[in-house]
Design a protein around this motif. Structure first.
Motif, PDB file in Angstrom:
ATOM      1  N   MET A   1      49.418  18.641  44.180  1.00 47.47           N
ATOM      2  CA  MET A   1      49.593  19.742  43.257  1.00 47.47           C
ATOM      3  C   MET A   1      49.248  21.047  43.966  1.00 47.47           C
ATOM      4  SD  MET A   1      47.970  20.296  39.499  1.00 47.47           S
ATOM      5  CE  MET A   1      48.839  18.834  39.011  1.00 47.47           C
ATOM      6  N   HIS A   2      50.089  22.037  43.811  1.00 40.83           N
ATOM      7  CA  HIS A   2      49.885  23.334  44.441  1.00 40.83           C
ATOM      8  C   HIS A   2      48.887  24.171  43.656  1.00 40.83           C
ATOM      9  CE1 HIS A   2      53.160  22.560  47.174  1.00 40.83           C
ATOM     10  NE2 HIS A   2      53.924  22.224  46.155  1.00 40.83           N
ATOM     11  N   ALA A   3      48.271  25.109  44.364  1.00 41.88           N
ATOM     12  CA  ALA A   3      47.366  26.059  43.708  1.00 41.88           C
ATOM     13  C   ALA A   3      48.176  27.188  43.091  1.00 41.88           C
ATOM     14  CB  ALA A   3      46.376  26.615  44.723  1.00 41.88           C
ATOM     15  N   ASN A   4      47.638  27.786  42.070  1.00 37.81           N
ATOM     16  CA  ASN A   4      48.257  28.917  41.396  1.00 37.81           C
ATOM     17  C   ASN A   4      48.315  30.102  42.368  1.00 37.81           C
ATOM     18  OD1 ASN A   4      48.876  31.135  39.772  1.00 37.81           O
ATOM     19  ND2 ASN A   4      47.564  30.479  38.097  1.00 37.81           N
ATOM     20  N   PRO A   5      49.493  30.622  42.674  1.00 40.13           N
ATOM     21  CA  PRO A   5      49.584  31.746  43.609  1.00 40.13           C
ATOM     22  C   PRO A   5      48.990  33.043  43.065  1.00 40.13           C
ATOM     23  CG  PRO A   5      51.738  31.278  42.649  1.00 40.13           C
ATOM     24  CD  PRO A   5      50.806  30.186  42.189  1.00 40.13           C
ATOM     25  N   ARG A   6      48.719  33.103  41.748  1.00 34.87           N
ATOM     26  CA  ARG A   6      48.141  34.305  41.148  1.00 34.87           C
ATOM     27  C   ARG A   6      46.604  34.307  41.177  1.00 34.87           C
ATOM     28  NH1 ARG A   6      51.279  35.411  35.534  1.00 34.87           N
ATOM     29  NH2 ARG A   6      52.420  33.487  35.677  1.00 34.87           N
ATOM     30  N   LYS A   7      45.996  33.227  41.658  1.00 31.50           N
ATOM     31  CA  LYS A   7      44.539  33.185  41.756  1.00 31.50           C
ATOM     32  C   LYS A   7      44.070  34.150  42.846  1.00 31.50           C
ATOM     33  CE  LYS A   7      42.395  29.108  41.566  1.00 31.50           C
ATOM     34  NZ  LYS A   7      41.715  28.585  40.383  1.00 31.50           N
ATOM     35  N   THR A   8      42.876  34.707  42.666  1.00 34.18           N
ATOM     36  CA  THR A   8      42.325  35.600  43.676  1.00 34.18           C
ATOM     37  C   THR A   8      42.016  34.819  44.949  1.00 34.18           C
ATOM     38  OG1 THR A   8      40.638  37.264  44.132  1.00 34.18           O
ATOM     39  CG2 THR A   8      39.925  35.337  42.885  1.00 34.18           C
ATOM     40  N   LYS A   9      42.005  35.514  46.065  1.00 36.00           N
ATOM     41  CA  LYS A   9      41.664  34.889  47.350  1.00 36.00           C
ATOM     42  C   LYS A   9      40.192  35.082  47.682  1.00 36.00           C
ATOM     43  CE  LYS A   9      45.926  33.728  48.019  1.00 36.00           C
ATOM     44  NZ  LYS A   9      46.348  32.851  46.963  1.00 36.00           N
ATOM     45  N   ALA A  10      39.473  35.869  46.866  1.00 33.34           N
ATOM     46  CA  ALA A  10      38.039  36.112  47.088  1.00 33.34           C
ATOM     47  C   ALA A  10      37.388  36.341  45.730  1.00 33.34           C
ATOM     48  CB  ALA A  10      37.825  37.291  48.026  1.00 33.34           C
ATOM     49  N   VAL A  11      37.141  37.615  45.377  1.00 32.15           N
ATOM     50  CA  VAL A  11      36.610  37.997  44.068  1.00 32.15           C
ATOM     51  C   VAL A  11      37.476  39.127  43.534  1.00 32.15           C
ATOM     52  CG1 VAL A  11      34.662  39.075  42.867  1.00 32.15           C
ATOM     53  CG2 VAL A  11      34.233  37.291  44.556  1.00 32.15           C
ATOM     54  N   ARG A  12      37.862  39.023  42.281  1.00 25.92           N
ATOM     55  CA  ARG A  12      38.645  40.065  41.616  1.00 25.92           C
ATOM     56  C   ARG A  12      37.811  40.629  40.474  1.00 25.92           C
ATOM     57  NH1 ARG A  12      44.246  39.398  38.078  1.00 25.92           N
ATOM     58  NH2 ARG A  12      44.455  41.601  37.618  1.00 25.92           N
ATOM     59  N   PHE A  13      37.546  41.931  40.533  1.00 21.21           N
ATOM     60  CA  PHE A  13      36.823  42.603  39.456  1.00 21.21           C
ATOM     61  C   PHE A  13      37.786  42.816  38.303  1.00 21.21           C
ATOM     62  CE2 PHE A  13      35.451  46.669  37.474  1.00 21.21           C
ATOM     63  CZ  PHE A  13      34.264  46.197  36.914  1.00 21.21           C
ATOM     64  N   LEU A  14      37.414  42.337  37.106  1.00 24.90           N
ATOM     65  CA  LEU A  14      38.284  42.429  35.941  1.00 24.90           C
ATOM     66  C   LEU A  14      37.894  43.547  34.988  1.00 24.90           C
ATOM     67  CD1 LEU A  14      38.612  38.609  35.252  1.00 24.90           C
ATOM     68  CD2 LEU A  14      40.312  40.117  36.312  1.00 24.90           C
ATOM     69  N   GLY A  15      36.675  44.066  35.122  1.00 24.62           N
ATOM     70  CA  GLY A  15      36.266  45.186  34.289  1.00 24.62           C
ATOM     71  C   GLY A  15      35.137  44.850  33.348  1.00 24.62           C
ATOM     72  N   PRO A  16      34.740  45.858  32.569  1.00 22.82           N
ATOM     73  CA  PRO A  16      33.607  45.679  31.655  1.00 22.82           C
ATOM     74  C   PRO A  16      33.963  44.827  30.443  1.00 22.82           C
ATOM     75  CG  PRO A  16      34.518  47.873  31.422  1.00 22.82           C
ATOM     76  CD  PRO A  16      35.255  47.225  32.568  1.00 22.82           C
ATOM     77  N   VAL A  17      32.939  44.158  29.924  1.00 19.43           N
ATOM     78  CA  VAL A  17      33.049  43.357  28.706  1.00 19.43           C
ATOM     79  C   VAL A  17      31.904  43.779  27.799  1.00 19.43           C
ATOM     80  CG1 VAL A  17      32.920  41.024  27.759  1.00 19.43           C
ATOM     81  CG2 VAL A  17      34.108  41.422  29.933  1.00 19.43           C
ATOM     82  N   ASP A  18      32.222  44.152  26.561  1.00 20.24           N
ATOM     83  CA  ASP A  18      31.196  44.536  25.597  1.00 20.24           C
ATOM     84  C   ASP A  18      30.550  43.274  25.045  1.00 20.24           C
ATOM     85  OD1 ASP A  18      29.590  45.530  23.600  1.00 20.24           O
ATOM     86  OD2 ASP A  18      31.230  46.411  22.434  1.00 20.24           O
ATOM     87  N   LEU A  19      29.332  42.997  25.501  1.00 13.96           N
ATOM     88  CA  LEU A  19      28.636  41.778  25.094  1.00 13.96           C
ATOM     89  C   LEU A  19      28.076  41.866  23.683  1.00 13.96           C
ATOM     90  CD1 LEU A  19      26.730  41.030  28.410  1.00 13.96           C
ATOM     91  CD2 LEU A  19      28.879  40.019  27.605  1.00 13.96           C
ATOM     92  N   GLY A  20      27.895  43.085  23.184  1.00 14.02           N
ATOM     93  CA  GLY A  20      27.382  43.259  21.831  1.00 14.02           C
ATOM     94  C   GLY A  20      26.138  42.420  21.590  1.00 14.02           C
ATOM     95  N   GLY A  21      26.006  41.912  20.394  1.00 12.65           N
ATOM     96  CA  GLY A  21      24.845  41.114  20.034  1.00 12.65           C
ATOM     97  C   GLY A  21      24.859  39.697  20.565  1.00 12.65           C
ATOM     98  N   VAL A  22      26.013  39.248  21.088  1.00 12.27           N
ATOM     99  CA  VAL A  22      26.079  37.863  21.568  1.00 12.27           C
ATOM    100  C   VAL A  22      25.162  37.641  22.775  1.00 12.27           C
ATOM    101  CG1 VAL A  22      28.066  38.039  23.134  1.00 12.27           C
ATOM    102  CG2 VAL A  22      27.642  35.915  21.925  1.00 12.27           C
ATOM    103  N   ARG A  23      24.919  38.688  23.538  1.00 10.16           N
ATOM    104  CA  ARG A  23      23.996  38.546  24.678  1.00 10.16           C
ATOM    105  C   ARG A  23      22.612  38.135  24.185  1.00 10.16           C
ATOM    106  NH1 ARG A  23      20.239  41.576  27.875  1.00 10.16           N
ATOM    107  NH2 ARG A  23      20.367  40.921  30.048  1.00 10.16           N
ATOM    108  N   ASP A  24      22.111  38.816  23.171  1.00  6.28           N
ATOM    109  CA  ASP A  24      20.795  38.475  22.625  1.00  6.28           C
ATOM    110  C   ASP A  24      20.783  37.061  22.049  1.00  6.28           C
ATOM    111  OD1 ASP A  24      19.777  40.951  23.349  1.00  6.28           O
ATOM    112  OD2 ASP A  24      20.165  41.840  21.372  1.00  6.28           O
TER     113      ASP A  24
END
Length: 186
Positions: A1-24
């Protein structure tokens, strides 16, 4: 089975996520729940060492990412976690995305995840995404050949098909929301 060609080759920053109250809410999970859920986890790999997991969704077989199941905890957490998943995956633009694995991972102080590659076939296609919930300056995430520090409330795709490892050199636990994501239409 082949790997997904859209996967990152290292680390891809996707941006901020508002954790809201779920973090607590995540930080308030009692140790006995961590221990109970960790004892029955399906991902008992030696490379994970002392890292504990709370599994919400998991693949039905390590051979195929397209079939997964929900654990009894998922209905309780779904409405709180799904908005985080949606925020983190927005940059992909998939109209029909799926989340075969969703879990929390808690690494103790001085804990390690040994260098490894996610070798099972079910890991070859989905994007592997981390959202730090709790971290400290001593946590280092290695994705060959570089080392990264992931910040709380940010989303990152990691190359799980490359050699990767983690070391918590700090004095507090590291907790990440970790999940996989793929385009059903691809």
């Amino acid at each position: 089975m082949h790997a997904n060609p859209r996967k990152t080759k290292a680390v891809r920053f996707l941006g901020p996520v508002d954790l809201g109250g779920v973090r607590d809410e995540i930080l308030a999970i009692p140790e006995e729940i961590w221990a109970r859920e960790n004892a029955t986890k399906p991902n008992k790999f030696g490379a994970l060492d002392q890292t504990q997991h709370i599994i919400f969704r998991f693949v039905s077989s390590f051979e195929d990412w397209r079939q997964s199941y929900e654990t009894p905890l998922w209905p309780e957490w779904k409405s709180r976690i799904e908005p985080l998943l949606a925020q983190a995956t927005r940059p992909y633009g998939y109209a029909n995305g799926a989340f075969p694995r969703v879990m929390l991972a808690k690494m103790p102080p001085n804990g390690i995840i040994h260098p490894h590659v996610d070798a099972n076939p079910a890991a070859r296609w989905p994007h592997k995404i981390h959202i730090p919930i709790l971290t400290n300056p001593g946590v280092a995430f290695y994705v060959e050949p570089d080392t990264y520090h992931f910040e709380v409330g940010q989303a990152y795709e990691v190359n799980n098909l490359g050699r990767h490892a983690v070391r918590n050199g700090g004095t507090t636990p590291r907790i990440h929301l970790i999940f996989e994501y793929y385009d059903v239409d691809q």
